[in-house]
Design a protein around this motif. Structure first.
Motif, PDB file in Angstrom:
ATOM      1  N   LYS A   3     -31.729  -0.425   8.672  1.00 12.72           N
ATOM      2  CA  LYS A   3     -32.068  -1.543   7.795  1.00 12.72           C
ATOM      3  C   LYS A   3     -32.737  -1.020   6.528  1.00 12.72           C
ATOM      4  N   ALA A   4     -33.656  -0.071   6.666  1.00 10.51           N
ATOM      5  CA  ALA A   4     -34.338   0.513   5.512  1.00 10.51           C
ATOM      6  C   ALA A   4     -33.366   1.264   4.609  1.00 10.51           C
ATOM      7  N   VAL A   5     -32.427   1.980   5.201  1.00 11.90           N
ATOM      8  CA  VAL A   5     -31.425   2.702   4.419  1.00 11.90           C
ATOM      9  C   VAL A   5     -30.595   1.712   3.609  1.00 11.90           C
ATOM     10  N   ALA A   6     -30.129   0.653   4.252  1.00 19.02           N
ATOM     11  CA  ALA A   6     -29.314  -0.347   3.564  1.00 19.02           C
ATOM     12  C   ALA A   6     -30.099  -1.016   2.446  1.00 19.02           C
ATOM     13  N   GLU A   7     -31.344  -1.387   2.719  1.00 17.22           N
ATOM     14  CA  GLU A   7     -32.161  -2.059   1.706  1.00 17.22           C
ATOM     15  C   GLU A   7     -32.490  -1.143   0.530  1.00 17.22           C
ATOM     16  N   SER A   8     -32.534   0.152   0.775  1.00 16.04           N
ATOM     17  CA  SER A   8     -32.821   1.118  -0.290  1.00 16.04           C
ATOM     18  C   SER A   8     -31.585   1.446  -1.116  1.00 16.04           C
ATOM     19  N   ASP A   9     -30.424   0.979  -0.681  1.00 15.94           N
ATOM     20  CA  ASP A   9     -29.152   1.215  -1.364  1.00 15.94           C
ATOM     21  C   ASP A   9     -28.860   2.707  -1.545  1.00 15.94           C
ATOM     22  N   VAL A  36     -24.834  -0.264   5.563  1.00 16.25           N
ATOM     23  CA  VAL A  36     -25.138   1.069   5.037  1.00 16.25           C
ATOM     24  C   VAL A  36     -23.872   1.679   4.445  1.00 16.25           C
ATOM     25  N   LYS A  37     -23.999   2.215   3.253  1.00 17.57           N
ATOM     26  CA  LYS A  37     -22.875   2.900   2.599  1.00 17.57           C
ATOM     27  C   LYS A  37     -22.793   4.334   3.120  1.00 17.57           C
ATOM     28  N   VAL A  38     -21.565   4.867   3.121  1.00 18.78           N
ATOM     29  CA  VAL A  38     -21.346   6.215   3.649  1.00 18.78           C
ATOM     30  C   VAL A  38     -20.568   7.066   2.662  1.00 18.78           C
ATOM     31  N   THR A  39     -20.690   8.369   2.838  1.00 18.01           N
ATOM     32  CA  THR A  39     -19.886   9.348   2.121  1.00 18.01           C
ATOM     33  C   THR A  39     -19.475  10.423   3.116  1.00 18.01           C
ATOM     34  N   PHE A  40     -18.581  11.298   2.717  1.00 19.44           N
ATOM     35  CA  PHE A  40     -18.037  12.313   3.610  1.00 19.44           C
ATOM     36  C   PHE A  40     -18.327  13.695   3.048  1.00 19.44           C
ATOM     37  N   GLY A  41     -18.703  14.607   3.920  1.00 26.66           N
ATOM     38  CA  GLY A  41     -18.912  15.980   3.499  1.00 26.66           C
ATOM     39  C   GLY A  41     -18.456  16.941   4.583  1.00 26.66           C
ATOM     40  N   SER A  42     -17.965  18.084   4.146  1.00 31.62           N
ATOM     41  CA  SER A  42     -17.575  19.145   5.073  1.00 31.62           C
ATOM     42  C   SER A  42     -18.634  20.226   4.994  1.00 31.62           C
ATOM     43  N   ASP A  43     -19.167  20.602   6.112  1.00 33.38           N
ATOM     44  CA  ASP A  43     -20.097  21.723   6.126  1.00 33.38           C
ATOM     45  C   ASP A  43     -19.281  22.988   6.350  1.00 33.38           C
ATOM     46  N   ALA A  44     -18.349  23.210   5.423  1.00 32.09           N
ATOM     47  CA  ALA A  44     -17.402  24.316   5.571  1.00 32.09           C
ATOM     48  C   ALA A  44     -18.033  25.623   5.100  1.00 32.09           C
TER      49      ALA A  44
END
Length: 84
Positions: A3-9, A36-44
């Motif tokens: 909830k805090a993550v979403a509210e913090s945008d 909550v918004k998401v993004t993708f990352g590779s720890d390559a």
């Protein structure tokens, strides 16, 4: 926390260094419910592994209801459709 993550945008990153994504599928489902918004990352650690599991992550996100994810250019966030 979600909830805090979403509210913090802010955005959480899905890391696909191996077959065990972080955060896992259960947390991602709950994150979606909170908006909550998401993004993708590779720890390559090797160039040929960049983007590994990209399609699987995109498919899972789409299945649980996400229709877009964040990309960043020069620290500016853009939301783009998940093409699945």
């Amino acid at each position: 926390m979600l909830k805090a993550v979403a509210e913090s945008d802010v955005v959480i990153e899905i890391n696909s260094a191996d077959n065990h994504w972080v955060p896992d599928g259960d947390l991602l489902e709950r994150a979606h419910r909170y908006g909550v918004k998401v993004t993708f990352g590779s720890d390559a650690h090797e160039p040929e592994r960049v983007g590994e599991h990209f399609a699987a992550v995109a498919g899972h996100l789409y299945d649980i209801g996400y229709r877009e994810w964040a990309i960043f250019r020069h620290r500016e966030r853009f939301m783009v459709p998940i093409a699945w």
